[in-house]
Motif scaffolding. Structure first.
Motif, mmCIF file in Angstrom:
data_model
loop_
_atom_site.group_PDB
_atom_site.id
_atom_site.type_symbol
_atom_site.label_atom_id
_atom_site.label_comp_id
_atom_site.label_asym_id
_atom_site.label_seq_id
_atom_site.Cartn_x
_atom_site.Cartn_y
_atom_site.Cartn_z
ATOM 1 N N PRO A 1 -4.773 13.421 -12.662
ATOM 2 C CA PRO A 1 -4.278 14.688 -12.116
ATOM 3 C C PRO A 1 -3.112 14.427 -11.159
ATOM 4 O O PRO A 1 -3.035 13.385 -10.501
ATOM 5 N N ALA A 2 -2.203 15.404 -11.079
ATOM 6 C CA ALA A 2 -1.004 15.271 -10.240
ATOM 7 C C ALA A 2 -1.333 14.920 -8.788
ATOM 8 O O ALA A 2 -0.642 14.077 -8.193
ATOM 9 N N PRO A 3 -2.369 15.511 -8.181
ATOM 10 C CA PRO A 3 -2.667 15.130 -6.783
ATOM 11 C C PRO A 3 -2.985 13.631 -6.629
ATOM 12 O O PRO A 3 -2.631 13.037 -5.609
ATOM 13 N N ALA A 4 -3.614 13.030 -7.630
ATOM 14 C CA ALA A 4 -3.928 11.600 -7.556
ATOM 15 C C ALA A 4 -2.655 10.765 -7.622
ATOM 16 O O ALA A 4 -2.516 9.765 -6.908
ATOM 17 N N VAL A 5 -1.718 11.174 -8.463
ATOM 18 C CA VAL A 5 -0.449 10.456 -8.572
ATOM 19 C C VAL A 5 0.323 10.574 -7.257
ATOM 20 O O VAL A 5 0.858 9.587 -6.750
ATOM 21 N N ARG A 6 0.361 11.769 -6.694
ATOM 22 C CA ARG A 6 1.043 11.961 -5.410
ATOM 23 C C ARG A 6 0.373 11.138 -4.300
ATOM 24 O O ARG A 6 1.041 10.557 -3.435
ATOM 25 N N GLN A 7 -0.949 11.089 -4.330
ATOM 26 C CA GLN A 7 -1.703 10.326 -3.340
ATOM 27 C C GLN A 7 -1.325 8.839 -3.408
ATOM 28 O O GLN A 7 -1.083 8.194 -2.385
ATOM 29 N N PHE A 8 -1.252 8.309 -4.618
ATOM 30 C CA PHE A 8 -0.915 6.894 -4.779
ATOM 31 C C PHE A 8 0.540 6.636 -4.404
ATOM 32 O O PHE A 8 0.849 5.634 -3.752
ATOM 33 N N ASN A 9 1.432 7.536 -4.802
ATOM 34 C CA ASN A 9 2.843 7.388 -4.439
ATOM 35 C C ASN A 9 3.009 7.373 -2.914
ATOM 36 O O ASN A 9 3.781 6.573 -2.369
ATOM 37 N N ALA A 10 2.290 8.252 -2.224
ATOM 38 C CA ALA A 10 2.354 8.294 -0.759
ATOM 39 C C ALA A 10 1.833 6.982 -0.170
ATOM 40 O O ALA A 10 2.409 6.445 0.800
ATOM 41 N N PHE A 11 0.761 6.452 -0.743
ATOM 42 C CA PHE A 11 0.200 5.183 -0.274
ATOM 43 C C PHE A 11 1.223 4.059 -0.434
ATOM 44 O O PHE A 11 1.465 3.285 0.500
ATOM 45 N N LEU A 12 1.844 3.965 -1.614
ATOM 46 C CA LEU A 12 2.838 2.908 -1.834
ATOM 47 C C LEU A 12 4.032 3.072 -0.888
ATOM 48 O O LEU A 12 4.584 2.079 -0.405
ATOM 49 N N SER A 13 4.425 4.301 -0.607
ATOM 50 C CA SER A 13 5.517 4.546 0.340
ATOM 51 C C SER A 13 5.144 4.038 1.724
ATOM 52 O O SER A 13 5.978 3.452 2.434
ATOM 53 N N GLN A 14 3.892 4.253 2.124
ATOM 54 C CA GLN A 14 3.432 3.760 3.428
ATOM 55 C C GLN A 14 3.398 2.238 3.452
ATOM 56 O O GLN A 14 3.769 1.623 4.449
ATOM 57 N N VAL A 15 2.941 1.632 2.363
ATOM 58 C CA VAL A 15 2.926 0.161 2.291
ATOM 59 C C VAL A 15 4.351 -0.365 2.445
ATOM 60 O O VAL A 15 4.605 -1.301 3.205
ATOM 61 N N ALA A 16 5.294 0.266 1.754
ATOM 62 C CA ALA A 16 6.686 -0.185 1.809
ATOM 63 C C ALA A 16 7.293 -0.016 3.204
ATOM 64 O O ALA A 16 8.046 -0.878 3.659
ATOM 65 N N SER A 17 6.968 1.080 3.862
ATOM 66 C CA SER A 17 7.607 1.357 5.156
ATOM 67 C C SER A 17 6.889 0.744 6.358
ATOM 68 O O SER A 17 7.528 0.475 7.376
#
Length: 190
Positions: free
Chosen positions: A56-72
């Protein structure tokens, strides 16, 4: 080198019809906290990022946000492979615009994959990932009709990682086989 290994996040999963998004947020937060507090060099995500191939789209957004936090928020590199619940092509799409000096993302099996090489005090460390693949995909990838099982078909076939290792240091080191044999039930009891 400090390596944080995780797997089987199953983002997008529900339990008896109830979403687990808040639980997944808590787990992803704990992973991020561990990366920061332990100053990890590498985050390994070994498959089953999502609970199904079309999450589901919310799960993809959740993971994308997590990876963004890891990167930053960290300096950790990310090594990620698709698992049997993931769409290999969907995971591979995440690698298209990644910084190949800081991320290795493997969605589908490849005979020519190149490792992510990081350096620590002891010298270069090569990371590679073998995503989930069925035997028929391995037969096609390696042009070898003799591939009958993942254990014998995939692991020894990818020469690229060993090719870049310094002389005398080539070879895969693993405390356990990539696909350990499953225990079999005895004929008369457990």
């Amino acid at each position: 080198m400090r390596i944080l290994h995780t797997a089987d996040l199953h983002l997008g999963r529900q339990f008896n019809g109830l979403p687990l998004e808040a639980d997944h947020d808590a787990i992803l937060g704990q992973i991020l906290d561990a990366l920061v507090s332990r100053d990890a060099d590498v985050l390994v995500i070994a498959g089953d990022i999502f609970d199904r191939a079309a999450p589901p789209a919310p799960a993809v957004r959740q993971f994308n946000a997590f990876l963004s936090q890891v990167a930053s928020q960290t300096r950790a590199a990310v090594v990620m492979i698709a698992g049997n619940h993931d769409s290999g092509d969907r995971i591979a799409a995440m690698s298209v615009m990644t910084d190949t000096r800081r991320a290795l993302i493997r969605g589908v099996i490849s005979a020519s994959e190149m490792p992510l090489v990081l350096k620590d005090a002891a010298g270069p460390v090569a990371f590679t990932g073998l995503p989930f693949a069925y035997e028929h995909a391995a037969r096609e990838c390696f042009s070898d009709d003799s591939c009958k099982a993942r254990k014998t078909c995939c692991a020894p076939r990818s020469p690229a990682p060993a090719a870049i290792c310094p002389k005398g240091r080539a070879g895969l080191r693993s405390p356990m086989p990539l696909w350990p044999e499953l225990p079999t039930a005895k004929a008369n009891g457990p």
